[in-house]
Design a protein around this motif. Sequence first.
Motif, PDB file in Angstrom:
ATOM      1  N   GLN A 125       0.883  -0.580  -0.104  1.00  0.00           N
ATOM      2  CA  GLN A 125      -0.310  -0.182  -0.259  1.00  0.00           C
ATOM      3  C   GLN A 125       1.068   1.558  -0.206  1.00  0.00           C
ATOM      4  N   TYR A 126       2.152   1.134   0.647  1.00  0.00           N
ATOM      5  CA  TYR A 126       3.001   2.546   1.125  1.00  0.00           C
ATOM      6  C   TYR A 126       4.420   2.057   0.219  1.00  0.00           C
ATOM      7  N   TYR A 136      -1.326   3.145 -13.930  1.00  0.00           N
ATOM      8  CA  TYR A 136      -1.396   4.556 -14.092  1.00  0.00           C
ATOM      9  C   TYR A 136      -0.675   5.743 -12.901  1.00  0.00           C
ATOM     10  N   GLN A 146      -0.362   8.225 -10.454  1.00  0.00           N
ATOM     11  CA  GLN A 146      -0.995   9.890 -10.329  1.00  0.00           C
ATOM     12  C   GLN A 146      -0.009  10.912  -9.213  1.00  0.00           C
ATOM     13  N   GLY A 153      -1.628  15.746  -5.245  1.00  0.00           N
ATOM     14  CA  GLY A 153      -2.482  16.443  -6.153  1.00  0.00           C
ATOM     15  C   GLY A 153      -3.128  16.467  -7.172  1.00  0.00           C
ATOM     16  N   PRO A 207      -5.167  10.595 -12.194  1.00  0.00           N
ATOM     17  CA  PRO A 207      -4.231   9.048 -12.119  1.00  0.00           C
ATOM     18  C   PRO A 207      -4.382   9.595 -14.789  1.00  0.00           C
ATOM     19  N   PHE A 219      -1.166   2.865  -9.703  1.00  0.00           N
ATOM     20  CA  PHE A 219      -2.699   1.900  -9.811  1.00  0.00           C
ATOM     21  C   PHE A 219      -2.347   0.976 -10.611  1.00  0.00           C
ATOM     22  N   PHE A 260      -9.471  -1.227 -10.777  1.00  0.00           N
ATOM     23  CA  PHE A 260      -8.944  -1.049  -9.893  1.00  0.00           C
ATOM     24  C   PHE A 260      -8.106  -1.566  -8.198  1.00  0.00           C
ATOM     25  N   GLY A 261      -6.827  -1.305  -9.336  1.00  0.00           N
ATOM     26  CA  GLY A 261      -6.346  -1.759  -7.117  1.00  0.00           C
ATOM     27  C   GLY A 261      -6.751  -1.099  -6.285  1.00  0.00           C
ATOM     28  N   LYS A 262      -5.866  -0.814  -5.159  1.00  0.00           N
ATOM     29  CA  LYS A 262      -6.090   0.517  -4.135  1.00  0.00           C
ATOM     30  C   LYS A 262      -5.218   1.282  -4.279  1.00  0.00           C
TER      31      LYS A 262
END
Lengths: 110, 113
Positions: free
Chosen positions: A9-10, A35, A37, A40, A43, A88, A100-102
């Motif tokens: 996730q991170y 994608y 992003q 701010g 995507p 993503f 989409f994945g998270k």
Amino acid sequence: GQQVMQIPQYQHVQEGEDFTTYCNSSTTLSNIQWYKQRPGGHPVFLIQLVKSGEVKKQKRLTFQFGEAKKNSSLHITATQTTDVGTYFCGGGGSNYKLTFGKGTLLTVNP
Amino acid sequence: NAGVTQTPKFRILKIGQSMTLQCTQDMNHNYMYWYRQDPGMGLKLIYYSVGAGITDKGEVPNGYNVSRSTTEDFPLRLELAAPSQTSVYFCASSQGGGNYGYTFGSGTRLTVV
């Protein structure tokens, strides 16, 4: 229904280190898209993979589609601060829409 | 080409108010989508459309409505705003549904107070 899991996730890295994010689908995909992003931002489409086992490269980014067309990875070699953002994956199963994945948020320490 | 244009960019609503988020694309794409993005939660599909006059629900349609009278426009309507609808909303379009890349608009940041 179709689910796409994305890990981690991170991810926090030092500039120059490599980075990989993984996507796994519960069903066979017709294609997988990636994608980016920026913080701010919105995507932005990077690439689409369609064939089993396909590998594509964009400069320091390498994208892979698994043999079973259920998983994919994005690898960044020697990260730079400009790589910061959320990546993503989107899996195509039906003709109408992606799942989409998270996303994986990448931060880079200069 | 402008791509996908969303208006407004920012909006603050009071609970119970209504508003329409506008989305226009100039690429002649048949497929259009509305997503909401909450921190750490990814993109959740609200509604989508496969062509003018055709719309369908996504994962989280409650509290929203859409229409697609033309190929170019796909507005999203919030009838009775609730704090749970505070989010960033993205409109996207595609040449061929899930088999082609999406073009996203720059988003609308909505706060409901």
